[in-house]
Enzyme design. Structure first.
Site: not given
Ligand code: ADP
Ligand code: MG
Length: 155
Positions: A82, A91, A27, A79, A84, A15, A109, A107
């Site tokens: 999870i 990725y 996310t 997005e 956990h 992302g 913020f 919305k």
């Molecule tokens: P991006 O903009 O690339 O989505 P993020 O900072 O949102 O970057 O991080 C997302 C990535 O983090 C996911 O693609 C995944 O590989 C990793 N990740 C690790 N833990 C989690 C979690 N609990 N939920 C979602 N993504 C996670």
């Molecule tokens: Mg993300």
């Protein structure tokens, strides 16, 4: 929403990297092909459901579908956060999800703090709702165990 529960899966793509940098809430993003397949009645907003990375365990999740007004985005996104703690990024792996319920509309913020507070409330609500028997059973859905069609969208 008639289309719920909605099952889909797709590759985890990069992302904007803002999830961890600005929010501290990561996310996993789906590619446009998955986003474009969403049924019309699944409107933008915050949802909850179950998620599974590859053939791993099924965890609770919260998902944002939308235009992300806080960031004045021009692109729609799905997005998934999870609920956990993972040891590593995932990725390129296949993320399977079922969206089971709706929390709220998207919305804007007025501060990052109020956005983070809202997301924490969303996570609490998702955790609580997913403990209800009608949602617990979806965690064990065969969808999460049968990967014959590695990419599929729909019911
Ligand atoms: P991006 O903009 O690339 O989505 P993020 O900072 O949102 O970057 O991080 C997302 C990535 O983090 C996911 O693609 C995944 O590989 C990793 N990740 C690790 N833990 C989690 C979690 N609990 N939920 C979602 N993504 C996670
Ligand atoms: Mg993300």
């Amino acid at each position: 929403m008639r289309s719920l529960p909605y099952f889909c899966r797709g590759e985890v793509v990069r992302g904007f990297g803002r999830g961890s940098r600005e929010l501290g809430i990561r996310t996993a993003n789906f590619p446009d092909s998955v986003v474009d397949n969403l049924p019309g009645d699944i409107t933008t907003g915050i949802y909850y459901g179950w998620a599974c990375v590859g053939h791993g365990d099924v965890h609770k999740m919260v998902m944002s579908i939308g235009w992300n007004p806080y960031y004045k985005n021009t692109k729609k996104s799905m997005e998934t956060h999870i609920i956990h703690t993972f040891k590593e990024d995932f990725y390129g792996e296949i993320l399977s999800i079922v969206i089971v319920g709706y929390i709220r509309a998207e919305k804007s913020f007025d501060s990052l703090d109020s956005l983070i507070t809202a997301i924490c409330n969303d996570i609490s609500e998702a955790k609580e709702k997913l403990d209800l028997p009608e949602y617990q059973c979806m965690k064990d859905d065969n969808f999460f165990r049968s990967h014959e069609n590695s990419i599929m969208n729909g019911h």
